[in-house]
Design an enzyme around this catalytic site. Structure first.
Site, PDB file in Angstrom:
ATOM      1  N   ARG A  88       0.843  -1.218   0.000  1.00  0.00           N
ATOM      2  CA  ARG A  88       0.000   0.000   0.000  1.00  0.00           C
ATOM      3  C   ARG A  88       0.873   1.261   0.000  1.00  0.00           C
ATOM      4  O   ARG A  88       0.571   2.231   0.688  1.00  0.00           O
ATOM      5  CB  ARG A  88      -0.917   0.045   1.222  1.00  0.00           C
ATOM      6  CG  ARG A  88      -1.869  -1.087   1.349  1.00  0.00           C
ATOM      7  CD  ARG A  88      -2.909  -1.112   0.233  1.00  0.00           C
ATOM      8  NE  ARG A  88      -3.708  -2.297   0.404  1.00  0.00           N
ATOM      9  CZ  ARG A  88      -3.356  -3.504  -0.064  1.00  0.00           C
ATOM     10  NH1 ARG A  88      -2.268  -3.662  -0.791  1.00  0.00           N
ATOM     11  NH2 ARG A  88      -4.120  -4.546   0.157  1.00  0.00           N
TER      12      ARG A  88
ATOM     13  N   GLU B  52      -4.045   3.153   7.060  1.00  0.00           N
ATOM     14  CA  GLU B  52      -3.867   3.161   5.609  1.00  0.00           C
ATOM     15  C   GLU B  52      -4.520   4.436   5.058  1.00  0.00           C
ATOM     16  O   GLU B  52      -4.103   4.994   4.062  1.00  0.00           O
ATOM     17  CB  GLU B  52      -4.552   1.918   5.025  1.00  0.00           C
ATOM     18  CG  GLU B  52      -4.451   1.816   3.517  1.00  0.00           C
ATOM     19  CD  GLU B  52      -5.175   0.579   2.969  1.00  0.00           C
ATOM     20  OE1 GLU B  52      -5.138  -0.482   3.626  1.00  0.00           O
ATOM     21  OE2 GLU B  52      -5.773   0.690   1.894  1.00  0.00           O
TER      22      GLU B  52
ATOM     23  N   SER C 274     -10.279  -0.681   4.409  1.00  0.00           N
ATOM     24  CA  SER C 274      -9.419  -1.021   5.553  1.00  0.00           C
ATOM     25  C   SER C 274      -8.873   0.259   6.163  1.00  0.00           C
ATOM     26  O   SER C 274      -8.250   1.054   5.467  1.00  0.00           O
ATOM     27  CB  SER C 274      -8.240  -1.879   5.100  1.00  0.00           C
ATOM     28  OG  SER C 274      -8.722  -3.028   4.464  1.00  0.00           O
TER      29      SER C 274
HETATM   30  C1  LIG Z   1     -15.293  -0.093   0.631  1.00  0.00           C
HETATM   31  C2  LIG Z   1     -13.828   0.092   0.326  1.00  0.00           C
HETATM   32  C3  LIG Z   1     -13.042  -1.013   0.053  1.00  0.00           C
HETATM   33  C4  LIG Z   1     -11.670  -0.859  -0.239  1.00  0.00           C
HETATM   34  N1  LIG Z   1     -10.923  -1.964  -0.509  1.00  0.00           N
HETATM   35  C5  LIG Z   1      -9.604  -1.841  -0.812  1.00  0.00           C
HETATM   36  C6  LIG Z   1      -8.805  -2.988  -1.151  1.00  0.00           C
HETATM   37  O1  LIG Z   1      -9.293  -4.109  -1.189  1.00  0.00           O
HETATM   38  N2  LIG Z   1      -7.501  -2.786  -1.439  1.00  0.00           N
HETATM   39  C7  LIG Z   1      -6.932  -1.537  -1.435  1.00  0.00           C
HETATM   40  O2  LIG Z   1      -5.730  -1.425  -1.712  1.00  0.00           O
HETATM   41  N3  LIG Z   1      -7.651  -0.444  -1.125  1.00  0.00           N
HETATM   42  C8  LIG Z   1      -8.969  -0.560  -0.825  1.00  0.00           C
HETATM   43  N4  LIG Z   1      -9.711   0.554  -0.497  1.00  0.00           N
HETATM   44  C9  LIG Z   1      -9.062   1.867  -0.459  1.00  0.00           C
HETATM   45  C10 LIG Z   1      -9.158   2.655  -1.779  1.00  0.00           C
HETATM   46  O3  LIG Z   1      -9.999   2.013  -2.665  1.00  0.00           O
HETATM   47  C11 LIG Z   1      -7.789   2.830  -2.439  1.00  0.00           C
HETATM   48  O4  LIG Z   1      -6.880   3.429  -1.560  1.00  0.00           O
HETATM   49  C12 LIG Z   1      -7.876   3.665  -3.725  1.00  0.00           C
HETATM   50  O5  LIG Z   1      -6.635   3.631  -4.407  1.00  0.00           O
HETATM   51  C13 LIG Z   1      -8.245   5.115  -3.478  1.00  0.00           C
HETATM   52  O6  LIG Z   1      -8.522   5.686  -4.731  1.00  0.00           O
HETATM   53  P1  LIG Z   1      -9.213   7.099  -4.870  1.00  0.00           P
HETATM   54  O7  LIG Z   1      -9.272   7.414  -6.309  1.00  0.00           O
HETATM   55  O8  LIG Z   1     -10.472   7.122  -4.120  1.00  0.00           O
HETATM   56  O9  LIG Z   1      -8.108   8.037  -4.192  1.00  0.00           O
HETATM   57  P2  LIG Z   1      -8.313   9.126  -3.053  1.00  0.00           P
HETATM   58  O10 LIG Z   1      -8.815   8.478  -1.814  1.00  0.00           O
HETATM   59  O11 LIG Z   1      -9.066  10.280  -3.585  1.00  0.00           O
HETATM   60  O12 LIG Z   1      -6.794   9.563  -2.838  1.00  0.00           O
HETATM   61  C14 LIG Z   1      -5.866   8.680  -2.215  1.00  0.00           C
HETATM   62  C15 LIG Z   1      -4.468   9.316  -2.215  1.00  0.00           C
HETATM   63  O13 LIG Z   1      -3.983   9.370  -3.552  1.00  0.00           O
HETATM   64  C16 LIG Z   1      -3.686  10.730  -3.918  1.00  0.00           C
HETATM   65  N5  LIG Z   1      -4.058  10.873  -5.323  1.00  0.00           N
HETATM   66  C17 LIG Z   1      -5.259  10.591  -5.892  1.00  0.00           C
HETATM   67  N6  LIG Z   1      -5.203  10.770  -7.215  1.00  0.00           N
HETATM   68  C18 LIG Z   1      -3.951  11.187  -7.496  1.00  0.00           C
HETATM   69  C19 LIG Z   1      -3.266  11.532  -8.700  1.00  0.00           C
HETATM   70  N7  LIG Z   1      -3.867  11.467  -9.901  1.00  0.00           N
HETATM   71  N8  LIG Z   1      -1.969  11.930  -8.613  1.00  0.00           N
HETATM   72  C20 LIG Z   1      -1.342  11.986  -7.413  1.00  0.00           C
HETATM   73  N9  LIG Z   1      -1.923  11.669  -6.246  1.00  0.00           N
HETATM   74  C21 LIG Z   1      -3.208  11.266  -6.291  1.00  0.00           C
HETATM   75  C22 LIG Z   1      -4.516  11.581  -2.990  1.00  0.00           C
HETATM   76  O14 LIG Z   1      -3.947  12.870  -2.837  1.00  0.00           O
HETATM   77  C23 LIG Z   1      -4.452  10.775  -1.717  1.00  0.00           C
HETATM   78  O15 LIG Z   1      -3.227  10.981  -1.052  1.00  0.00           O
HETATM   79  C24 LIG Z   1     -11.081   0.427  -0.224  1.00  0.00           C
HETATM   80  C25 LIG Z   1     -11.892   1.558   0.038  1.00  0.00           C
HETATM   81  C26 LIG Z   1     -13.248   1.391   0.311  1.00  0.00           C
HETATM   82  C27 LIG Z   1     -14.097   2.596   0.583  1.00  0.00           C
END
Ligand SMILES: Cc1cc2nc3c(=O)[nH]c(=O)nc-3n(C[C@H](O)[C@H](O)[C@H](O)COP(=O)(O)OP(=O)(O)OC[C@H]3O[C@@H](n4cnc5c(N)ncnc54)[C@H](O)[C@@H]3O)c2cc1C
Length: 309
Positions: A158, A305, A210
């Site tokens: 992660r 995380e 998580s």
């Molecule tokens: C129900 C649920 C289940 C999940 N299950 C998992 C799982 O099984 N495995 C897992 O790994 N994660 C899981 N996650 C966490 C999440 O899905 C991941 O962390 C995902 O990558 C977040 O993506 P996001 O687009 O929402 O990013 P955001 O939450 O909007 O941003 C996350 C981080 O990335 C940065 N960021 C976003 N876009 C960019 C970009 N283009 N350039 C630079 N920085 C950027 C943001 O500034 C922030 O620091 C889960 C979340 C939920 C709600």
């Protein structure tokens, strides 16, 4: 591009926290991104994806940037380039439909392509790093484009360089993934079912998935714990012995427990949910209490995380 002022971020974070942003800007091309970065140079900037791994702890006194670029294209038979704003699962669904495999175990992970590289998302033994060939970015200062190879991204559990030495310096603009022809529909469907049974559904229950990462402990500590807890699940790895944080949290009696409007999800104690109009403070208080009791009982520190903003 779209620019809004003083808007609620409720629709932009899956925890359902009603924080406000001074400015929210969405761009639809690299030129527009460049223009935004130029226009708001000197301001506090946060690029978000779907907001599925964020906890807005207060109003954001700066510029929230989001990508409206959401296309993917094949560069050759086994290589796909996807723009940062595409939902990862939409891409996996489409690739699976088209008869490609490699990413099906990442099915239903929320979030967009950009963050998949930042976070090195993973599930069921597969991580984004296993399929990422390279990551295209824009330098926030020089506004130049730069490509990072998989190795240069320094992916970990992660984790990536974009969360450390490159944090805030580069915006991921597109990601190039390796795919292979192959049947993946059955696996995708199984994973979707398992995830739906265990994890809160976005839009119904607020969460960021998580809340904590699984800790790694030295072998001696794991062996000592196994004497007291012979059933403790554990996995040996080069980083040390991995112990599921969910197990540690459950052992501390937190499963289903509430604090204010926040709750440890009864079906998966690694997840903290917004059960009842939780404030960010409720969520932080519950997370801190969970973390402290794991530390007190096992002498293990579990780290979030989720990104606190
Ligand atoms: C129900 C649920 C289940 C999940 N299950 C998992 C799982 O099984 N495995 C897992 O790994 N994660 C899981 N996650 C966490 C999440 O899905 C991941 O962390 C995902 O990558 C977040 O993506 P996001 O687009 O929402 O990013 P955001 O939450 O909007 O941003 C996350 C981080 O990335 C940065 N960021 C976003 N876009 C960019 C970009 N283009 N350039 C630079 N920085 C950027 C943001 O500034 C922030 O620091 C889960 C979340 C939920 C709600």
């Amino acid at each position: 591009m779209k620019i809004e002022k003083d808007i609620s971020l409720l629709a932009y974070n899956t925890f359902g926290i009603d924080a406000k942003a001074k400015i929210f800007a969405e761009y639809y091309s690299l030129d527009e991104l460049r223009e935004l970065l130029r226009q708001y140079r000197g301001e506090k900037i946060l690029h978000i994806g779907q907001g599925s791994n964020l906890l807005f702890t207060k109003d954001f006194d700066g510029v929230i940037i989001h990508s409206g670029m959401a296309r993917a294209r094949f560069l050759d038979d086994e290589t796909v380039e996807a723009q940062n704003g595409l939902r990862l699962d939409d891409m996996i669904a489409q690739l699976t439909d088209m008869g490609y495999c490699g990413m099906e175990k990442l099915s239903l992970i929320p979030g967009e392509v950009g963050a998949s590289a930042v976070q090195n998302v993973g599930a069921y033994g597969v991580e984004a790093k296993d399929v990422i060939i390279r990551v295209h970015t824009m330098d926030v200062e020089t506004l130049e484009e730069r490509v990072f190879t998989n190795e240069e991204c320094r992916f970990g559990y992660r984790d990536s360089a974009f969360k450390h030495e490159l944090k805030g310096k580069y915006i991921v603009t597109s990601v190039v993934y390796n795919v292979k022809p192959g049947e993946a529909m059955k696996t995708r469907e199984e994973i979707i079912q398992t995830r739906m049974a265990k994890l809160p559904t976005i839009g119904e229950v607020g969460s960021a998935g998580s809340f904590f990462m699984n800790p790694f402990v030295p072998e001696e500590q794991a062996n000592a714990l196994l004497k007291s807890y012979p059933d403790m699940p554990h996995f040996t790895s080069p980083q040390g012995v991995k112990i599921p944080a969910a197990w540690l949290i459950e052992q501390c009696g937190w499963k289903g427990k509430k604090l204010g409007g926040a709750q440890v999800w009864p079906k998966q104690p690694l997840v903290i949910v917004n059960a009842d109009n939780a404030t960010a403070q409720d969520i932080m208080d519950l997370a801190a209490a969970v973390r402290q009791s794991v530390k007190d009982k096992f002498n293990i520190t579990i780290n979030p995380e989720v990104n606190y903003i």
